[in-house]
Design an enzyme around this catalytic site. Structure first.
Site, PDB file in Angstrom:
ATOM      1  N   CYS A 145       0.707  -1.039   0.212  1.00 14.75           N
ATOM      2  CA  CYS A 145      -0.364  -0.394   0.030  1.00 14.75           C
ATOM      3  C   CYS A 145       0.998   1.272   0.289  1.00 14.75           C
ATOM      4  CB  CYS A 145      -0.871  -0.144   1.401  1.00 14.75           C
ATOM      5  SG  CYS A 145      -1.631   1.288   1.543  1.00 14.75           S
ATOM      6  N   HIS A 146       0.626   2.279  -0.449  1.00 13.09           N
ATOM      7  CA  HIS A 146       1.678   3.420  -1.041  1.00 13.09           C
ATOM      8  C   HIS A 146       1.170   4.414   0.011  1.00 13.09           C
ATOM      9  CE1 HIS A 146       4.185   5.754  -3.263  1.00 13.09           C
ATOM     10  NE2 HIS A 146       3.313   6.330  -4.696  1.00 13.09           N
ATOM     11  N   ASN A 147      -0.049   4.191   0.973  1.00 13.49           N
ATOM     12  CA  ASN A 147       0.017   4.992   1.979  1.00 13.49           C
ATOM     13  C   ASN A 147       1.131   4.907   2.990  1.00 13.49           C
ATOM     14  OD1 ASN A 147      -3.334   4.184   0.982  1.00 13.49           O
ATOM     15  ND2 ASN A 147      -3.196   6.501   1.052  1.00 13.49           N
ATOM     16  N   ASN A 172       6.230   8.185   3.216  1.00 10.39           N
ATOM     17  CA  ASN A 172       6.187   8.848   2.141  1.00 10.39           C
ATOM     18  C   ASN A 172       6.871  10.263   2.426  1.00 10.39           C
ATOM     19  OD1 ASN A 172       4.484   7.316  -0.829  1.00 10.39           O
ATOM     20  ND2 ASN A 172       3.270   7.184   1.381  1.00 10.39           N
TER      21      ASN A 172
END
Length: 450
Positions: free
Chosen positions: A162-164, A309
């Site tokens: 998951c990019h979050n 991120n």
């Protein structure tokens, strides 16, 4: 290109090897971007150094055990995302519910994937866990790992996350942790750090009015050009000869100062624009990312081991006629100017924009070349000891946004020279024109395309 079907085992849930804290972790303003609510996949390919060592059936067990141990260090990854009241923000509920692990076998040899081993990978969907809706992230496992063993004893590791929770650098850091532990280390070389509060804008800053430079004024769009035509993926290599050829086309001072990233990005942006045949008066964009881990001079700095991120994007724009009709110098200068715009004030401004729930990326996909550079993310450190890394990178699979974004990775060409590989997806006819445009820039590029 070789074709095959992987025989997958039933998905297993892998939990942390030992008890981990039960708590709720807040995400940063960067993590919480709605555009990051998706899963992204990296694939790494390995060749055994000694045939049969360890036993073929042992590779999966070694990786699974290393994954379980890695989750002790990266325990939030074993949790689940929950929406906070209002639905705009997410948090990680560290429940230790675990991640998904799949063992697969494919009747194919590693050599059949080609040399060098770069996208597009044959039958790539057979190497990747089936996640379902790539944009549904709440309440689902945050990591899916599939190991696919080949007839020759080699194997592929496909990490879908998951990019979050992570950016590309964070994902590589987690994979490096798994590799370290699978190699027999007692602990990972780099210990993870959460510290997401360092990328949360203050209430005062979020309430102020900031003007973030964003030249991309077109609304988000997925035009018929990029959806209805069949998309194809090819990878182009930029080695010493190609870079030298690009530098030779610039004035002496710029040729000396331009970075490899600026040279490649400027050349590809021009060629992609020409290949898509936009009207001369239309505006086109290049959007790329800067890693705040090293470039942002904040106090205190982001700690070593930060895996959230931490990349911020910037854009350059130009009229089609001027970009394609002018010299490469013009494009290089635009890319360079966009890079140096990434100041401390700019980053803090973007954090404030994100804290208010606004988007600072607003571009038309068919008119935008999206690129990130992970060529220095430590591929050379992914050695397992009993197996060597022979290739890998972004899967170029998934929805149209995943396929349109190019990630620069490092590899070696047939001569053993260090290169930057640049995968790109375009409609088939546009890809033919794109390859011709690159050939026109330098004849060497024709011999380096795959």
């Amino acid at each position: 290109m070789v074709t095959f079907t992987a025989c997958r085992s039933k998905p297993e849930v892998v939990v942390p090897a030992r008890a981990t804290p039960q708590e709720v972790k807040q995400l940063s303003d960067v993590d919480n971007q709605r555009d990051l609510r998706l899963y992204v996949t990296f694939i790494e390919f390995y060749r055994r150094r000694v045939e049969g060592v360890p036993e073929p059936s042992a590779a999966s067990s070694i990786i699974k055990a290393a994954l379980s141990e890695a989750l002790v260090y990266y325990y939030p990854v074993a949790g689940r995302l929950r929406e906070l009241p209002g639905g705009d923000k997410l948090a990680v509920d560290c429940t230790a519910e675990g991640v998904v692990f799949v063992e697969a076998h494919a009747d194919v040899r590693l050599e059949e994937f080609g040399t060098p081993l770069v996208p597009p990978y044959p039958c790539v969907d057979e190497l990747i866990c089936q996640v379902g809706d790539l944009r549904a992230v709440v309440g689902k496992p945050l990591l899916y790992l599939q190991i696919t063993e080949f007839r020759c004893g080699g194997f592929a590791l496909a990490l879908t996350m998951c990019h979050n929770i992570v950016d590309a650098f964070g994902k590589m850091q987690l994979l490096k942790c798994i590799v370290d532990l699978a190699r027999g280390q007692a602990a990972p070389s780099v210990l993870p750090s959460w510290e997401r509060h360092l990328l949360v804008s203050s209430a005062e800053a979020a309430s102020e009015s900031y003007q973030v430079q964003n030249d991309a004024k077109s609304p988000p769009a997925q035009t018929p050009l990029m959806i209805l035509e069949e998309m194809v993926t090819r990878t182009f290599l930029f080695g010493p000869r190609e870079i030298a050829a690009l530098r030779a086309s610039l004035p002496a001072r710029l040729a000396q100062s331009a970075t490899v990233f600026e040279l490649i990005t400027a050349a590809v942006w021009r060629c992609r624009t020409a290949a898509l045949e936009h009207a001369p008066d239309e505006r086109v964009f290049v959007l790329f990312f800067t890693n705040a881990r090293g470039s942002w001079k904040r106090d205190p700095p982001l700690p070593a081991g930060f895996y959230g991120n931490a990349v911020f994007n910037t854009t350059a724009e130009a009229a089609v006629g001027k970009l394609c009709g002018g010299p490469l110098t013009y494009a290089v200068q635009l890319v360079h100017e966009a890079k140096i715009r990434m100041t401390d004030e700019y980053v803090r401004s973007m954090l404030a924009v994100l804290a208010r729930g606004e988007r600072y990326v607003n571009v038309a996909l068919d008119k935008t070349f999206i690129v990130t550079d992970v060529s220095r993310s430590g591929n050379n450190l992914m050695d397992l000891g009993w197996a060597e890394r022979v290739g890998g990178g972004g899967s170029m699979a998934g929805d149209i946004v995943n396929r349109l974004a190019s990630a620069y990775m490092s590899c070696k060409n047939a001569n053993g020279e260090e290169c930057v590989m640049m995968p790109i997806s375009l409609p088939e006819l546009a890809m033919e024109r794109f390859a011709s445009q690159l050939t026109a820039v330098t004849k060497d590029l024709a011999r380096s395309s795959l």
